[in-house]
Scaffold this active site. Sequence first.
Site, PDB file in Angstrom:
ATOM      1  CD  GLU A   1      -2.891  -0.911   2.469  1.00 46.90           C
ATOM      2  OE1 GLU A   1      -4.020  -1.435   2.404  1.00 46.90           O
ATOM      3  OE2 GLU A   1      -2.477  -0.322   3.487  1.00 46.90           O
ATOM      4  CB  CYS A   2       0.546   4.357   0.146  1.00 48.84           C
ATOM      5  SG  CYS A   2       0.713   6.129  -0.117  1.00 48.84           S
TER       6      CYS A   2
END
Length: 455
Positions: A329-330
């Site tokens: 994620e991210c």
Amino acid sequence: MDIPRITIAGIKSKVGKTTIAIGLMKALTDRGYVVQPYKVGPDFIDPIFHYFATKRHSRNLDDFMFSKYDILEAFERSFKGADIAVIEGKTGLYDSHNALDEKGSTASIAKILKSPVILVADAERINRSISAMLLGYKLFDRDVDIEGVILNRVGNPRHAEKVRKSVEKLAKMRVVGVIPRTAVDMPYRHLGLVPAHERGEIEEVIEKLAEMVETYVDVDKVVEIAHKAPKLEEVSYNAVFERRNSSVRIGVVRDKPFCFYYQDNIDALSAKAEVVVVDSLKDRKLPEVDALYIGGGFPEVFAEGLEKNKPFRKSVYKFCDSGKPVYAECGGLMFLGESIINDEGEFEMVGFLPIKTRMHTKFRALGYCVYRAVKANPISRVGDTIVGHEFHYSEVIPLEKLDFAYRVRRGKGVDGKHDGIIRKNTLANYIHLHVLSYPKMVEKFLKTAEKMRRS
């Protein structure tokens, strides 16, 4: 269910809500209370400070991403063993996901939890007018139980007495604290407060915040208000947290560069697999695991250290290339790309995804996301709706055509239309998911890992 609780809510952002909430948590802990902290909305940084203040993992509560049952379940499950709950709000009390609907607001969570609210108001350079403002907060939604206000950043004693008298007499609101302009510094980084573990003096700062609250806030009155909160309906625990025997080992990269994790996500995985914590700066290679989870954080701040740990990066590349499931994620997405470009230069990363990421000085995306899964991937089924949030300053620079798992309905994702870069069994996206917004992610991730073990 009897749970003493209080919600600390701001009239807007940056009024001192977080510093006061952290100070209250620490003050209560120092008094001998076992304090369970909570944060309204999608936030990773404030909960880190909550942990340092209470030594208990903070839990996020968000009715845009969760159902009412999920909010009650998360609140009651995590309160086990605690004496009092302190809930830190987000932005302003009534600020939500759009102009009209209350979903996603602190007020909405306070109503679901039947929690008394203490407002934090910035009294700097204002006196009688603050009463008009606070009266508006009282009248805007009478179902919100506003029990008092803390007046922050007052000037001299004369100013303090003036604003207190005005609020009590004209707004008919109880003042439970009057705090002068303080020297306690809580610096902000581009995503919010500087993460607690980056600040060597954090324990000292939190102690100062507790002293500030003890000095200027009527803590006894706050505790009294918390104990007057009505009983809550007791709900059964979510099945995603039920324990199940499994030999699957999941590596979670949880360290200084990658510190953005919902504790509920880790708890759900731990209930059904062995979670192995990995350090991207210190470990030379991945341990023997069947799946890998890389959360968000600040890889751009630690880019030089990540680049220097070449053996670890090569180990991650090999793992991704093996076809074992990887979810990032991210910040994790940035790490799996070719490089990160920031003000200090360009730093080599894992290189498994054909992208580079460039940092900017202004937000590239911020807010809730709604996606539709359009391609098979390690955590979701085709056709499912995915709800989460994104906040990042980086921009993806594709080096070739990308395959995507998600089509964006709300949000920005990678290019405004898609998110979730797919390569083999690696999924990397900007969206942050909470297990209560999409419980299937745990079962799908484990099944993918088990399938790859058998192949």
